[in-house]
Design a protein around this motif. Structure first.
Motif, mmCIF file in Angstrom:
data_model
loop_
_atom_site.group_PDB
_atom_site.id
_atom_site.type_symbol
_atom_site.label_atom_id
_atom_site.label_comp_id
_atom_site.label_asym_id
_atom_site.label_seq_id
_atom_site.Cartn_x
_atom_site.Cartn_y
_atom_site.Cartn_z
ATOM 1 N N ASN A 1 -45.714 31.462 1.838
ATOM 2 C CA ASN A 1 -44.581 30.924 2.787
ATOM 3 C C ASN A 1 -45.316 31.155 4.347
ATOM 4 O O ASN A 1 -46.346 31.653 4.396
ATOM 5 C CB ASN A 1 -43.323 31.449 2.587
ATOM 6 C CG ASN A 1 -43.404 32.954 2.686
ATOM 7 O OD1 ASN A 1 -43.942 33.761 3.537
ATOM 8 N ND2 ASN A 1 -42.391 33.650 1.998
ATOM 9 N N ASP A 2 -44.589 31.042 5.244
ATOM 10 C CA ASP A 2 -44.988 30.953 6.566
ATOM 11 C C ASP A 2 -45.166 32.479 7.010
ATOM 12 O O ASP A 2 -46.288 32.714 7.799
ATOM 13 C CB ASP A 2 -43.603 30.576 7.739
ATOM 14 C CG ASP A 2 -43.399 29.090 7.583
ATOM 15 O OD1 ASP A 2 -44.592 28.459 6.911
ATOM 16 O OD2 ASP A 2 -42.414 28.501 7.999
ATOM 17 N N ARG A 3 -44.788 33.452 6.226
ATOM 18 C CA ARG A 3 -44.736 35.064 6.794
ATOM 19 C C ARG A 3 -46.259 35.194 6.080
ATOM 20 O O ARG A 3 -46.820 36.205 6.544
ATOM 21 C CB ARG A 3 -43.813 35.727 6.439
ATOM 22 C CG ARG A 3 -42.378 35.612 7.134
ATOM 23 C CD ARG A 3 -41.378 36.450 6.737
ATOM 24 N NE ARG A 3 -41.716 37.842 6.972
ATOM 25 C CZ ARG A 3 -40.949 38.915 6.671
ATOM 26 N NH1 ARG A 3 -39.904 38.679 5.956
ATOM 27 N NH2 ARG A 3 -41.304 40.099 7.208
ATOM 28 N N ASN A 4 -46.727 35.056 4.824
ATOM 29 C CA ASN A 4 -47.650 35.340 4.319
ATOM 30 C C ASN A 4 -48.621 34.256 4.007
ATOM 31 O O ASN A 4 -49.273 34.336 2.923
ATOM 32 C CB ASN A 4 -47.401 36.268 2.970
ATOM 33 C CG ASN A 4 -46.457 35.541 2.145
ATOM 34 O OD1 ASN A 4 -46.329 34.450 2.274
ATOM 35 N ND2 ASN A 4 -46.394 36.433 1.078
ATOM 36 N N ARG A 5 -48.693 33.308 4.840
ATOM 37 C CA ARG A 5 -49.565 31.884 4.576
ATOM 38 C C ARG A 5 -50.815 32.248 4.366
ATOM 39 O O ARG A 5 -51.631 32.864 5.192
ATOM 40 C CB ARG A 5 -49.317 30.825 5.433
ATOM 41 C CG ARG A 5 -50.007 29.798 5.528
ATOM 42 C CD ARG A 5 -49.333 28.631 6.274
ATOM 43 N NE ARG A 5 -50.170 27.689 6.291
ATOM 44 C CZ ARG A 5 -50.640 26.941 6.863
ATOM 45 N NH1 ARG A 5 -51.447 27.815 8.003
ATOM 46 N NH2 ARG A 5 -51.216 25.684 6.992
ATOM 47 N N VAL A 6 -51.643 31.948 3.422
ATOM 48 C CA VAL A 6 -53.022 31.954 3.139
ATOM 49 C C VAL A 6 -53.778 30.574 3.008
ATOM 50 O O VAL A 6 -52.975 29.749 2.095
ATOM 51 C CB VAL A 6 -53.404 32.717 1.666
ATOM 52 C CG1 VAL A 6 -54.932 32.837 1.403
ATOM 53 C CG2 VAL A 6 -52.721 33.956 1.832
ATOM 54 N N VAL A 7 -54.511 30.377 3.719
ATOM 55 C CA VAL A 7 -55.326 29.169 3.717
ATOM 56 C C VAL A 7 -56.724 29.244 2.947
ATOM 57 O O VAL A 7 -57.424 29.788 3.245
ATOM 58 C CB VAL A 7 -55.789 28.601 5.220
ATOM 59 C CG1 VAL A 7 -56.430 27.503 5.101
ATOM 60 C CG2 VAL A 7 -54.537 28.508 6.109
ATOM 61 N N ALA A 8 -56.520 28.391 1.839
ATOM 62 C CA ALA A 8 -57.612 28.635 0.658
ATOM 63 C C ALA A 8 -58.645 27.454 0.930
ATOM 64 O O ALA A 8 -59.971 27.227 1.176
ATOM 65 C CB ALA A 8 -57.193 28.368 -0.613
ATOM 66 N N LEU A 9 -57.884 26.135 1.587
ATOM 67 C CA LEU A 9 -59.193 25.248 2.073
ATOM 68 C C LEU A 9 -58.562 24.688 3.311
ATOM 69 O O LEU A 9 -57.208 24.317 3.475
ATOM 70 C CB LEU A 9 -58.956 23.859 0.779
ATOM 71 C CG LEU A 9 -59.705 24.323 -0.301
ATOM 72 C CD1 LEU A 9 -59.902 22.908 -1.062
ATOM 73 C CD2 LEU A 9 -61.042 24.684 -0.003
ATOM 74 N N ASP A 10 -59.300 24.559 4.340
ATOM 75 C CA ASP A 10 -58.716 24.232 5.758
ATOM 76 C C ASP A 10 -59.199 22.792 6.076
ATOM 77 O O ASP A 10 -60.330 22.743 6.975
ATOM 78 C CB ASP A 10 -59.431 25.474 6.751
ATOM 79 C CG ASP A 10 -58.689 25.204 8.059
ATOM 80 O OD1 ASP A 10 -57.917 24.298 8.069
ATOM 81 O OD2 ASP A 10 -59.223 26.194 8.706
#
Length: 265
Positions: free
Chosen positions: A26-35
């Protein structure tokens, strides 16, 4: 925002990914795997995807193959937009247009070689054309093993069966996730030559994820990922050159390379 054109885009692309974003959490622990990755894979080419752990390699493969849904962007496979398909249509497309080869061979031990190869067609409610299973087994050098069971085969032979199974539906693209990871060096080279021959003589497209520079050197193109972005690609590179490029991936590698350049001025 990444506004770069699609890398390698052409009129005969089997897979085209445009600004593909994949995030988790979610917004607090967002992880971007592909940008916002944009890349294409033309017909009749063999591409290896490399990068450090957590760089997004497997996520890229899964999004390209319709195994994972992007958070944003577009994935076009053999002319079909994947992002709007429901699970039923995605399953059908995977069975008909995609072949998969994994590190674990995923063969069913109760079935013989011929039955394992024909399985994708059976699952799709289709019968193999007369002679099709024999033809594809001959193609991978196992025409005399069709009545054997997986437990009677070596690891390399089992992976050849897996490749034959991937080819039986005449797919537009073959995806491989560390397809030589469980094999010894000699057997791995045999499998890689087979994949390369499948692409260049059979007109298939192959995309594999690998950590091995030797495996990647058999591909026409090597794409490097770091932190969810494509940072470089090379064509026809040797294993040594690929290994050297791997040491400079990511922000730390970029800073290190920039430091060398400044020191040389």
């Amino acid at each position: 925002m990444n506004t770069a054109p699609v890398r390698g885009a052409g009129t005969d692309d089997v897979v085209r990914m445009t600004k593909v974003l994949r995030t988790y959490g979610n917004d607090r622990n967002r992880v971007v795997a592909l940008d916002e990755v944009s890349i294409s894979f033309p017909r009749g080419t063999f591409t290896a995807v490399m990068g450090p752990s957590g760089s997004g390699k497997t996520t890229l493969l899964q999004c390209a193959a319709g195994l994972d849904r992007p958070t944003g962007g577009s994935v076009l496979l053999d002319g079909q937009e994947l992002t709007g398909l429901d699970e039923k249509d995605l399953t059908r497309l995977r069975r008909e247009r995609i072949g998969f080869v994994f590190q674990a061979f995923n063969l069913l031990p109760a079935l013989d070689v011929a039955e394992n190869v024909a399985l994708p067609l059976r699952l799709a409610g289709r019968k193999p054309e007369r002679g099709a299973v024999d033809a594809v087994l001959d193609r991978v050098g196992l025409g005399d093993r069709k009545s054997h069971h997986p437990g009677e085969l070596s690891g390399g032979q089992q992976q050849r069966v897996a490749i034959a199974r991937a080819l039986i539906t005449k797919p537009a693209v073959i995806f491989g996730d560390e397809p030589t990871g469980a094999l010894d060096t000699r057997t791995a080279l045999e499998v890689l030559w087979l994949l390369r021959e499948t692409v260049h003589q059979g007109g298939q497209t192959a995309i594999i994820v690998t950590h091995d520079p030797v495996a990647a050197s058999h591909a026409d193109r090597v794409v490097f990922l770091a932190d969810g972005q494509i940072v470089d690609e090379v064509y026809g590179a040797s294993a040594d050159r690929i290994a050297e490029r791997m040491t400079h991936l990511g922000a730390w590698g970029d800073r290190r390379t920039a430091g060398y350049a400044e020191g040389a001025v």
